[in-house]
Design a protein around this motif. Structure first.
Motif, mmCIF file in Angstrom:
data_model
loop_
_atom_site.group_PDB
_atom_site.id
_atom_site.type_symbol
_atom_site.label_atom_id
_atom_site.label_comp_id
_atom_site.label_asym_id
_atom_site.label_seq_id
_atom_site.Cartn_x
_atom_site.Cartn_y
_atom_site.Cartn_z
ATOM 1 N N ALA A 40 1.609 13.485 -1.712
ATOM 2 C CA ALA A 40 0.965 13.201 -0.315
ATOM 3 C C ALA A 40 1.414 11.771 -0.026
ATOM 4 O O ALA A 40 1.881 10.695 -0.513
ATOM 5 N N SER A 41 1.126 11.504 1.545
ATOM 6 C CA SER A 41 1.820 10.114 2.106
ATOM 7 C C SER A 41 0.798 8.808 1.677
ATOM 8 O O SER A 41 -0.262 9.203 1.083
ATOM 9 N N VAL A 42 1.167 7.877 1.806
ATOM 10 C CA VAL A 42 0.218 6.614 1.469
ATOM 11 C C VAL A 42 -0.831 6.771 2.313
ATOM 12 O O VAL A 42 -1.918 6.610 1.825
ATOM 13 N N ALA A 43 -0.785 7.141 3.439
ATOM 14 C CA ALA A 43 -2.038 7.083 4.191
ATOM 15 C C ALA A 43 -3.032 8.089 3.766
ATOM 16 O O ALA A 43 -4.350 7.769 3.568
ATOM 17 N N GLU A 44 -2.588 9.364 3.367
ATOM 18 C CA GLU A 44 -3.476 10.500 3.067
ATOM 19 C C GLU A 44 -4.100 10.147 1.708
ATOM 20 O O GLU A 44 -5.229 10.509 1.179
ATOM 21 N N ARG A 45 -3.498 9.138 0.836
ATOM 22 C CA ARG A 45 -3.960 8.762 -0.547
ATOM 23 C C ARG A 45 -4.640 7.425 -0.433
ATOM 24 O O ARG A 45 -5.139 7.007 -1.421
ATOM 25 N N ASN A 46 -4.907 6.837 0.585
ATOM 26 C CA ASN A 46 -5.668 5.795 0.873
ATOM 27 C C ASN A 46 -5.299 4.521 0.136
ATOM 28 O O ASN A 46 -5.521 3.618 -0.528
ATOM 29 N N LEU A 47 -3.669 4.679 0.166
ATOM 30 C CA LEU A 47 -2.947 3.396 -0.390
ATOM 31 C C LEU A 47 -2.503 2.241 0.315
ATOM 32 O O LEU A 47 -1.597 1.333 0.008
ATOM 33 N N ASP A 48 -2.980 2.630 1.678
ATOM 34 C CA ASP A 48 -2.414 1.372 2.591
ATOM 35 C C ASP A 48 -3.358 0.224 2.728
ATOM 36 O O ASP A 48 -3.768 -0.146 3.693
ATOM 37 N N ILE A 49 -3.770 -0.366 1.343
ATOM 38 C CA ILE A 49 -4.482 -1.647 1.394
ATOM 39 C C ILE A 49 -3.845 -2.808 1.214
ATOM 40 O O ILE A 49 -4.655 -3.757 0.567
#
Length: 357
Positions: A40-49
């Motif tokens: 899954a995308s960075v946004a979907e995985r909440n990794l955009d921190i």
């Protein structure tokens, strides 16, 4: 109610049974670094921190000779690294301000300056300015002053380290020097490499997640040990009885970190081992990991050599098992924690100091 007794081989830890069981030799080493399709995308995985601040290892010191230039990509940025004639390593953002050439590919070292391969503009690695343009009588004023990002660099434990801070602030702490790493009585590094397609924070959190050891690694129990929480580093000491061919011995695992990028573990009891874990983000969903093992030569090359190698194999096997989860794990900012999980909430509060709000 107690857990039911497993009677079917398929109830082994999911990660091992489904993915790792049949991977051996080259197939296993290839899997460790291969891309993971379909995640899954960075946004979907909440990794955009964002990336946590700290010192991060980027290459072995021995891999960069005087006068050599290398391209790198870390922290979602292209970088150019070189070692000047004075022996000092310097790192700049990779793209020339003239016409955008990537200076890590084909660039040259000119004294201590980095020369762009396109038109030979020459950059100072400390000031971030252009010092020379061989074919021009003048240098544009915009590049006479700082025009590109410069990176703080140090060398320690046989590695080159760069300081990452999203606002380019100066280092807040130092890299810890480990005496075993350069002790001639200890072995050269035995290095293992992975690409983990997930979050560096999820990986770090793994160390205080006590419950997963049973279900991923198959251990009966893992004591949390005596935790240490410092200003910028943390650690734990775990004491345990360990079985060996020579009988049961008292052993200890001492784990320490200094910031998110420097981690080391000392294993004592069976065969002394130092693991220097070099962990560096490439993208928000990609972490480059290199495990460097060193052991006393007298043990690694003596009658206990087989035991010494077995310790390394077991550590790598456990990391393989965790990687299966990390490669597709989502970051849950409001995780539901239950009794028996370990001090995950305390860890998250501590780890938040590495992010610039």
């Amino acid at each position: 109610m107690a857990d039911p007794v497993a009677t079917d081989a398929r109830t082994a830890p999911v990660a091992v049974w489904q993915i790792l069981e049949k991977l051996k030799g080259k197939d296993l080493t290839d899997w460790r670094t291969a891309p993971v399709p379909g995640r899954a995308s960075v946004a979907e995985r909440n990794l955009d921190i964002g990336f946590p601040l700290g010192w991060y290892p980027i290459d072995l010191s021995a891999n960069l000779a005087v006068g050599e230039v290398k391209p790198l990509r870390y922290f979602s940025q292209d970088l150019a690294m070189w070692r000047g004639e004075d022996g000092k390593v310097r790192v700049l953002d990779a793209y020339c301000k003239h016409l955008g050439a990537h200076m890590g590919h084909g660039g040259k070292v000119h004294g201590n300056l980095l020369e762009c391969p396109f038109h030979a503009w020459r950059y100072d690695g400390e000031e971030g300015t252009v010092k020379e343009i061989p074919y021009s009588k003048s240098i544009p004023p915009q590049v006479k002053r700082k025009c590109t990002r410069t990176w703080h660099v140090t060398e320690a434990n046989r590695w080159i380290w760069v300081w990452y801070h999203p606002e380019e602030a100066a280092p807040l702490f130092d890299v810890v020097h480990l005496p075993e790493a350069t002790d001639p009585e200890w072995t050269d590094y035995d290095i293992y490499e992975w690409n983990v397609y997930g979050s560096i924070q999820n990986m770090a959190e793994n160390g205080v997640d006590v419950a997963h050891f049973k279900y991923i690694h198959g251990t009966a129990n893992v004591p949390l040990g005596d935790l240490r929480w410092g200003e910028w580093g943390r650690g734990a000491d775990v004491k345990a009885k360990m079985g060996t061919p020579w009988g049961e011995v008292d052993g200890q695992i001492s784990y320490d970190t200094m910031g998110p990028g420097q981690s080391w573990t000392r294993f004592t009891g069976i065969s002394e081992t130092l693991l220097v874990a070099c962990i560096t983000p490439v993208e928000l969903d990609h972490v480059h990991v290199r495990f460097c093992f060193t052991q006393p030569r007298a043990q690694a090359e003596g009658e206990r050599a087989g035991v010494a190698r077995a310790i390394i194999r077991d550590i790598c096997k456990q990391f393989d098992q965790d990687k299966v989860i990390w490669d597709r794990q989502k970051f849950e900012p409001n995780a539901l924690i239950c009794e028996g999980d370990g001090p995950i909430a305390q860890f998250r509060k501590y780890y938040s100091r590495y992010y610039v709000k």
